[in-house]
Design an enzyme around this catalytic site. Structure first.
Site, PDB file in Angstrom:
ATOM      1  N   ASN A 125       0.797  -1.222   0.000  1.00 45.32           N
ATOM      2  CA  ASN A 125       0.000   0.000   0.000  1.00 45.32           C
ATOM      3  C   ASN A 125       0.835   1.281   0.000  1.00 45.32           C
ATOM      4  OD1 ASN A 125      -2.441   1.772   0.838  1.00 45.32           O
ATOM      5  ND2 ASN A 125      -1.049   1.969   2.584  1.00 45.32           N
ATOM      6  N   TYR A 149       3.261   9.266 -11.219  1.00 45.38           N
ATOM      7  CA  TYR A 149       2.254   8.538 -10.430  1.00 45.38           C
ATOM      8  C   TYR A 149       1.388   7.675 -11.342  1.00 45.38           C
ATOM      9  CZ  TYR A 149      -1.310   7.786  -6.830  1.00 45.38           C
ATOM     10  OH  TYR A 149      -2.180   7.219  -5.929  1.00 45.38           O
TER      11      TYR A 149
END
Length: 247
Positions: free
Chosen positions: A88, A153
């Site tokens: 995560n 990203y």
């Protein structure tokens, strides 16, 4: 019986935001958790929040292969096995168009958001394969669509989805299920501290539900994918995005 009784999990980025909500959901469901993060203060706080010792905090950098191995070793040493991993940990990175994107910032985002998932899986899979289990990789809605001035990203999260699918095929007959989750814009420190109210209000309008998501809403999907209730689910990408991708 709880969904994760007698299960051992690793959650990276586990001290705040989505990761913290996942750690809490897993422990409530019966799991023992290695919570990894770079923030020692928040990491120690989440470990102390469970008086039964079901959460152990380990300071770790997702971009470090050695630290990812350390997390697996900690799971085995403290709890005797590894059944579940949630990769995560992530950062947003710089905001710039491709031709002006800082090279150092690009490398940092790719190292944490993509290489970190690979390093985690590289060390997690041999142990999870011994007992059977589940890996959940945190992608993003931006693992499916583009977003201006966020090329690193977007590239990293697209990569996470591809890596997840490839690994799912490799381990489909080895007792390990591997899936990715695509959160929309979630109200976490990563988002709330980086953006002003006007931007946050605009982002809310980009979801069909006209609001940002909550970390707990992502944690519930993660819990299902970690549990045996999703026993025929692997190689999939699940948005939890309030309808962002429905446009």
């Amino acid at each position: 019986m709880n969904e994760l009784d007698n299960k051992v999990a690793i959650v990276t980025g586990g001290a705040s935001g989505i990761g913290k909500a996942i750690v809490q959901a897993f422990v409530k469901a019966g799991a023992k958790v290695i919570a990894a993060d770079l923030n020692e203060k928040l990491g120690n706080e989440i470990a102390a929040s469970d008086p039964n010792g079901n959460i152990i905090f380990v300071k770790a950098d997702a971009a470090s292969p050695e630290d990812n191995k350390k997390l697996v070793d900690a799971a085995i040493e403290n709890f005797g096995a590894l059944h579940i991993a949630v990769n995560n940990a992530g950062i947003g990175g710089a905001s710039a168009i491709v031709g002006e994107y800082p090279l150092e910032a690009w490398n940092k985002v790719i190292d944490i958001n993509l290489n970190g998932v690979f390093y985690g899986m590289h060390y997690q899979l041999p142990e999870i394969e011994k007992v059977g289990g589940s890996i959940i990789n945190m992608a993003s809605i931006l693992g499916q669509v583009g977003f201006a001035q966020s090329s690193a990203y977007v590239a990293a999260k697209h990569g996470v989805v591809g890596l997840t699918k490839a690994a799912a095929w490799e381990y489909g007959t080895k007792g390990v299920r591997i899936n990715a989750i695509g959160p929309g814009f979630i109200s976490t420190p990563l988002v709330d501290n980086a953006l002003d109210k006007q931007t946050l209000d605009y982002l809310a309008t980009q979801h069909a539900m006209q609001r940002l998501g909550k970390p707990e809403e992502v944690a519930e999907l993660t819990l299902w994918l970690a549990s045996d209730k999703s026993s025929f689910v692997t190689g999939s990408y699940y948005p939890v995005d309030g309808g962002y991708l429905a446009k």
